[in-house]
Design a protein around this motif. Structure first.
Motif, PDB file in Angstrom:
ATOM      1  N   GLY A  22       0.787  -1.211   0.000  1.00 22.12           N
ATOM      2  CA  GLY A  22       0.000   0.000   0.000  1.00 22.12           C
ATOM      3  C   GLY A  22       0.824   1.269   0.000  1.00 22.12           C
ATOM      4  N   PRO A  23       0.181   2.409   0.327  1.00 18.27           N
ATOM      5  CA  PRO A  23       0.841   3.719   0.237  1.00 18.27           C
ATOM      6  C   PRO A  23       2.127   3.810   1.047  1.00 18.27           C
ATOM      7  N   THR A  24       3.155   4.326   0.425  1.00 17.56           N
ATOM      8  CA  THR A  24       4.446   4.545   1.057  1.00 17.56           C
ATOM      9  C   THR A  24       5.210   5.608   0.275  1.00 17.56           C
ATOM     10  N   LEU A  25       6.142   6.270   0.939  1.00 20.89           N
ATOM     11  CA  LEU A  25       6.966   7.293   0.295  1.00 20.89           C
ATOM     12  C   LEU A  25       8.289   6.719  -0.217  1.00 20.89           C
ATOM     13  N   GLN A  26       8.376   5.387  -0.266  1.00 14.50           N
ATOM     14  CA  GLN A  26       9.623   4.737  -0.614  1.00 14.50           C
ATOM     15  C   GLN A  26      10.147   5.167  -1.977  1.00 14.50           C
ATOM     16  N   ARG A  27       9.261   5.260  -2.978  1.00 11.25           N
ATOM     17  CA  ARG A  27       9.717   5.624  -4.327  1.00 11.25           C
ATOM     18  C   ARG A  27      10.279   7.041  -4.362  1.00 11.25           C
ATOM     19  N   TYR A  28       9.638   7.973  -3.658  1.00  9.88           N
ATOM     20  CA  TYR A  28      10.148   9.340  -3.620  1.00  9.88           C
ATOM     21  C   TYR A  28      11.495   9.396  -2.904  1.00  9.88           C
ATOM     22  N   ILE A  29      11.637   8.622  -1.831  1.00  6.29           N
ATOM     23  CA  ILE A  29      12.905   8.598  -1.091  1.00  6.29           C
ATOM     24  C   ILE A  29      14.018   8.054  -1.982  1.00  6.29           C
ATOM     25  N   GLU A  30      13.719   6.987  -2.725  1.00  7.05           N
ATOM     26  CA  GLU A  30      14.724   6.398  -3.613  1.00  7.05           C
ATOM     27  C   GLU A  30      15.122   7.373  -4.712  1.00  7.05           C
ATOM     28  N   LEU A  31      14.136   8.043  -5.314  1.00  6.02           N
ATOM     29  CA  LEU A  31      14.426   8.967  -6.410  1.00  6.02           C
ATOM     30  C   LEU A  31      15.202  10.185  -5.932  1.00  6.02           C
ATOM     31  N   LEU A  32      14.789  10.745  -4.802  1.00  6.61           N
ATOM     32  CA  LEU A  32      15.427  11.960  -4.303  1.00  6.61           C
ATOM     33  C   LEU A  32      16.800  11.699  -3.684  1.00  6.61           C
ATOM     34  N   SER A  33      17.118  10.439  -3.414  1.00  2.00           N
ATOM     35  CA  SER A  33      18.444  10.106  -2.902  1.00  2.00           C
ATOM     36  C   SER A  33      19.369   9.580  -3.996  1.00  2.00           C
ATOM     37  N   ASP A  34      18.863   9.532  -5.219  1.00  2.00           N
ATOM     38  CA  ASP A  34      19.653   9.035  -6.347  1.00  2.00           C
ATOM     39  C   ASP A  34      20.206  10.219  -7.144  1.00  2.00           C
ATOM     40  N   ALA A  84       5.077   7.038 -12.023  1.00  2.00           N
ATOM     41  CA  ALA A  84       4.122   7.980 -11.436  1.00  2.00           C
ATOM     42  C   ALA A  84       4.828   8.982 -10.532  1.00  2.00           C
ATOM     43  N   ALA A  85       5.814   8.513  -9.770  1.00  2.00           N
ATOM     44  CA  ALA A  85       6.563   9.420  -8.897  1.00  2.00           C
ATOM     45  C   ALA A  85       7.372  10.425  -9.711  1.00  2.00           C
ATOM     46  N   LEU A  86       8.008   9.954 -10.782  1.00  2.00           N
ATOM     47  CA  LEU A  86       8.748  10.859 -11.659  1.00  2.00           C
ATOM     48  C   LEU A  86       7.818  11.885 -12.305  1.00  2.00           C
ATOM     49  N   SER A  87       6.637  11.444 -12.713  1.00  2.00           N
ATOM     50  CA  SER A  87       5.662  12.359 -13.328  1.00  2.00           C
ATOM     51  C   SER A  87       5.195  13.406 -12.322  1.00  2.00           C
ATOM     52  N   SER A  88       5.017  13.000 -11.072  1.00  2.00           N
ATOM     53  CA  SER A  88       4.598  13.945 -10.034  1.00  2.00           C
ATOM     54  C   SER A  88       5.693  14.987  -9.776  1.00  2.00           C
ATOM     55  N   ILE A  89       6.957  14.525  -9.733  1.00  2.00           N
ATOM     56  CA  ILE A  89       8.068  15.458  -9.552  1.00  2.00           C
ATOM     57  C   ILE A  89       8.172  16.389 -10.750  1.00  2.00           C
ATOM     58  N   LEU A  90       7.930  15.861 -11.942  1.00  2.00           N
ATOM     59  CA  LEU A  90       7.951  16.683 -13.160  1.00  2.00           C
ATOM     60  C   LEU A  90       6.913  17.793 -13.081  1.00  2.00           C
TER      61      LEU A  90
END
Length: 291
Positions: free
Chosen positions: A53-65, A261-267
């Motif tokens: 379910g919902p988690t911020l894991q993808r945003y954490i991974e993207l923003l730390s890369d 979806a996370a990349l699109s949201s950041i975009l």
């Protein structure tokens, strides 16, 4: 008194009913898809299946890369370059249009400017592929003139993407400028001339400052369109082109929908931030102009 209040309430009710269809349209086709996009960005999806379910894991991974910052920095830089080229190429065209007295020539210029707007970006891109290809018109012309001995690699490079994006989005810069420049009062330039200003001084101190709002509109449109463009970068730059839109598409193809979806949201978020900065700078320039 009561009749006036009833009339005011009736007008407000009528105005609300008048905009209700537009509000419903925006909620269904803009707000709802964005909510769905945010929801998918908070999920963990593997091979198209929802794992958790919902988690911020993808945003954490993207923003730390570091690659994420490189990807967005590269895309933002490209978009600003295309925007700058659009201003440099579009302003002279709009200025020339505003100075022409012959209505036929003005119509011809507008027709040429509007032509890309009436043509699909896909068709325009394929046209550039034919022109810039290994055996395209540019290479054949350079070889026939003995400027080069073998074809240049223009297609599937960043230069090709810049050329394609600038040509496709240039009308979005020219049209607002044309609308503003042709409606500028000629009395302003006459007054500047009477005060001893030459044409160059009149342009920098009168014409250009008056066109800042239209430049801002054009810059905003071109930047957003270039920042989120997909057709031109993917076809003229290739699937390996390291831009956000192409990377999102490759991520979707690999069924990593949560990351896409996370990349699109950041975009979308970075687009809003940059647009706000552009508008802030424009307001500051306008205030400085009137101070």
């Amino acid at each position: 008194m009561q009749n006036k209040q009833k009339k005011v309430q009736s007008k407000r009710k009528g105005a609300f009913l008048g905009v209700t269809p537009a509000i419903i349209f925006l909620l269904v086709f803009f707000a709802a898809p964005f909510v769905v996009l945010l929801y998918y960005s908070l999920l963990t999806i593997e091979q198209g299946d929802i794992v958790s379910g919902p988690t911020l894991q993808r945003y954490i991974e993207l923003l730390s890369d570091p690659f994420t910052y490189y990807l967005f920095g590269r895309t933002i830089g490209l978009s600003f370059l295309v925007t700058a080229l659009s201003v440099l190429l579009g302003y002279p065209v709009a200025y020339l249009h505003s100075k022409l007295k012959n209505p036929t020539l003005k119509t011809i210029i507008l027709a040429i400017v509007s032509a890309p707007l009436l043509t699909s970006s896909l068709i325009l891109t394929f046209g550039w592929i034919v022109i810039l290809g290994k055996n395209g018109m540019v290479n054949n012309l350079l070889i026939s003139l003995n400027i080069i001995d073998e074809p240049l690699k223009i297609l599937f490079t960043m230069s090709a993407v810049i050329i394609g994006l600038t040509q496709v989005h240039l009308p979005f810069m020219i049209v607002p400028l044309v609308s503003t420049l042709q409606n500028l009062p000629s009395d302003l330039e006459d007054a500047a001339a009477d005060l001893g200003a030459n044409k160059w001084q009149t342009f920098w101190q009168v014409t250009l400052p008056q066109s800042i709002p239209s430049i801002t509109s054009g810059v905003t449109l071109v930047f957003v369109l270039a920042y989120t463009a997909f057709t031109v970068p993917s076809l003229m730059g290739g699937s390996a082109m390291q831009l956000v839109s192409v990377y999102i598409w490759n991520t979707v193809r690999s069924l990593a929908w949560d990351t896409a979806a996370a990349l699109s949201s950041i975009l979308l978020l970075t687009s809003l931030i940059i647009i706000s900065i552009i508008n802030f700078v424009s307001r500051r320039l306008t205030k400085w102009q009137h101070s």
